[in-house]
Design a protein around this motif. Structure first.
Motif, PDB file in Angstrom:
ATOM      1  N   SER A   1       1.005  -1.011   0.121  1.00  0.00           N
ATOM      2  CA  SER A   1       0.012   0.454   0.078  1.00  0.00           C
ATOM      3  C   SER A   1       0.420   1.081   0.107  1.00  0.00           C
ATOM      4  O   SER A   1       1.685   1.241   0.409  1.00  0.00           O
ATOM      5  CB  SER A   1      -0.378   0.358   1.227  1.00  0.00           C
ATOM      6  N   ALA A   2       0.609   2.271  -0.872  1.00  0.00           N
ATOM      7  CA  ALA A   2       0.688   3.133  -0.451  1.00  0.00           C
ATOM      8  C   ALA A   2       0.398   4.593  -0.271  1.00  0.00           C
ATOM      9  O   ALA A   2      -1.495   4.741  -0.757  1.00  0.00           O
ATOM     10  CB  ALA A   2       1.969   3.746  -1.596  1.00  0.00           C
ATOM     11  N   CYS A   3       0.453   5.844   0.803  1.00  0.00           N
ATOM     12  CA  CYS A   3      -0.457   6.513   1.623  1.00  0.00           C
ATOM     13  C   CYS A   3      -0.158   8.095   0.298  1.00  0.00           C
ATOM     14  O   CYS A   3       0.674   8.246   2.102  1.00  0.00           O
ATOM     15  CB  CYS A   3      -1.260   6.164   2.430  1.00  0.00           C
ATOM     16  N   PRO A   4      -0.599   8.547  -0.807  1.00  0.00           N
ATOM     17  CA  PRO A   4       0.357  10.228  -0.187  1.00  0.00           C
ATOM     18  C   PRO A   4      -0.235  11.181   0.424  1.00  0.00           C
ATOM     19  O   PRO A   4      -1.551  10.748  -0.086  1.00  0.00           O
ATOM     20  CB  PRO A   4       0.647  10.326  -1.712  1.00  0.00           C
ATOM     21  N   LEU A   5      -0.426  11.887   1.020  1.00  0.00           N
ATOM     22  CA  LEU A   5      -0.921  13.194   1.694  1.00  0.00           C
ATOM     23  C   LEU A   5       0.075  14.344   1.348  1.00  0.00           C
ATOM     24  O   LEU A   5       0.710  14.389   1.502  1.00  0.00           O
ATOM     25  CB  LEU A   5      -0.969  12.345   3.371  1.00  0.00           C
TER      26      LEU A   5
ATOM     27  N   ILE B   1      -4.923   8.234  -1.545  1.00  0.00           N
ATOM     28  CA  ILE B   1      -4.207   9.581  -2.261  1.00  0.00           C
ATOM     29  C   ILE B   1      -5.783  10.481  -1.291  1.00  0.00           C
ATOM     30  O   ILE B   1      -6.986  10.741  -1.436  1.00  0.00           O
ATOM     31  CB  ILE B   1      -4.212   9.761  -2.934  1.00  0.00           C
ATOM     32  N   ASP B   2      -4.825  11.803  -0.933  1.00  0.00           N
ATOM     33  CA  ASP B   2      -5.477  12.146   0.452  1.00  0.00           C
ATOM     34  C   ASP B   2      -5.537  13.801   0.375  1.00  0.00           C
ATOM     35  O   ASP B   2      -3.333  14.042   0.204  1.00  0.00           O
ATOM     36  CB  ASP B   2      -5.190  11.866   1.637  1.00  0.00           C
ATOM     37  N   CYS B   3      -5.602  14.990  -0.062  1.00  0.00           N
ATOM     38  CA  CYS B   3      -5.540  15.945  -0.105  1.00  0.00           C
ATOM     39  C   CYS B   3      -6.767  17.496  -0.098  1.00  0.00           C
ATOM     40  O   CYS B   3      -7.286  16.923  -0.308  1.00  0.00           O
ATOM     41  CB  CYS B   3      -4.562  16.471  -1.431  1.00  0.00           C
ATOM     42  N   GLY B   4      -6.826  18.560   1.195  1.00  0.00           N
ATOM     43  CA  GLY B   4      -7.073  19.632   1.514  1.00  0.00           C
ATOM     44  C   GLY B   4      -7.716  19.715   0.189  1.00  0.00           C
ATOM     45  O   GLY B   4      -7.129  20.565  -0.686  1.00  0.00           O
ATOM     46  N   ASP B   5      -9.023  20.582   0.126  1.00  0.00           N
ATOM     47  CA  ASP B   5      -9.243  21.423  -0.396  1.00  0.00           C
ATOM     48  C   ASP B   5      -8.958  22.837  -0.612  1.00  0.00           C
ATOM     49  O   ASP B   5      -9.054  23.330  -1.786  1.00  0.00           O
ATOM     50  CB  ASP B   5     -11.326  21.686  -0.800  1.00  0.00           C
ATOM     51  N   ASP B   6      -8.599  22.802   0.576  1.00  0.00           N
ATOM     52  CA  ASP B   6      -7.726  24.629   0.280  1.00  0.00           C
ATOM     53  C   ASP B   6      -6.289  24.251   1.109  1.00  0.00           C
ATOM     54  O   ASP B   6      -5.125  24.945   0.338  1.00  0.00           O
ATOM     55  CB  ASP B   6      -8.145  25.270   1.662  1.00  0.00           C
TER      56      ASP B   6
END
Length: 255
Positions: free
Chosen positions: A136-140, A197-202
């Protein structure tokens, strides 16, 4: 030896490590630019969050390794001139060292990588370069590298490669642009790594993450893509970490 110096790293050991004899899965957790191996401990509260996730049964007990990528030069990649090869150090020296020093299951299925910002870029590239090593790979909030070949020169200059030749620029782009690596992914590699993959809307890095998601969708590469409210902040990543622990644990578990 590869980086010609001493390297530090931080380690999280699960609550039963000292009392059990068993070996554990491992998560390599990469810090962002400006931090070091203490970032996830001090600001990310990795001890409290992981203990709680394991206690509540939301994560399987695991070892978490946090390397320092801020000494000498900043970053997880090899330099364009071949004079600072952090990626080689990571795979050839660092991983074998920690996996032989601690009771770690040294198999792909029990190994994952995650990270934030610069470390999110490291997570993308390490799993794209070595899908044989990570389940698994989880880029934040990931820094996804130069988006175009034209961007590469400015990107490399910030990393101390002012005199890189055109050939070196092109080689670096092909090797360290997340989007280029996704576009060039062989068919048989598409389902080798579980992606979160996780990235904030701002977040100011929204573009590279959104484009990585779009490229993966176009190529039918399975992945989870999350956008929550928030920016490029530790409060965002502290909320991401329990989800990462849950996601990587799904591969570590037997079903």
């Amino acid at each position: 030896e590869i980086l010609d110096g001493e390297r530090k790293y931080a380690i999280y050991l699960p609550p039963d490590y000292e009392t059990s004899q068993r070996s554990y899965p491992v998560l390599y957790l990469l810090h962002g630019g400006g931090d070091d191996q203490t970032g996830w401990i001090q600001f990310g509260e990795v001890l409290h969050i992981t203990d709680k996730a394991i206690l509540e049964g939301k994560a399987t007990p695991m070892v978490i390794i946090m390397p320092d990528a801020n000494t000498g030069r900043r970053g997880y990649f090899n330099g364009p001139k071949g004079d600072w090869n952090y990626e080689d150090f990571f795979f050839e020296e660092f991983m074998p060292h920690v996996e032989s020093t601690y009771r770690i299951k040294a198999e792909k299925r029990y190994r994952a990588v995650a990270g934030l910002s610069m470390g999110g870029g490291g997570s993308f590239v390490y799993a794209l370069h070595r899908p044989d090593l990570f389940s698994s790979a989880c880029p934040l909030s990931a820094s996804t590298g130069p988006l175009t070949l034209q961007d590469t020169e400015a990107y490399i200059k910030r990393r101390g490669g002012e005199d890189a030749t055109q050939a070196e620029l092109e080689a670096y782009f092909k090797k360290y642009s997340t989007l280029e690596l996704i576009r060039d992914m062989p068919e048989e590699q598409k389902d080798q790594v579980r992606w979160y993959i996780d990235c904030g809307d701002d977040d100011f890095l929204f573009e590279g993450n959104a484009l990585a998601h779009i490229e993966m969708r176009k190529r039918d590469i399975p992945h989870e893509y999350r956008v929550r409210q928030g920016g490029h902040t530790w409060s965002y990543w502290r909320e991401s970490l329990p989800e990462v622990l849950y996601f990587v644990s799904q591969a570590f578990h037997q079903y």
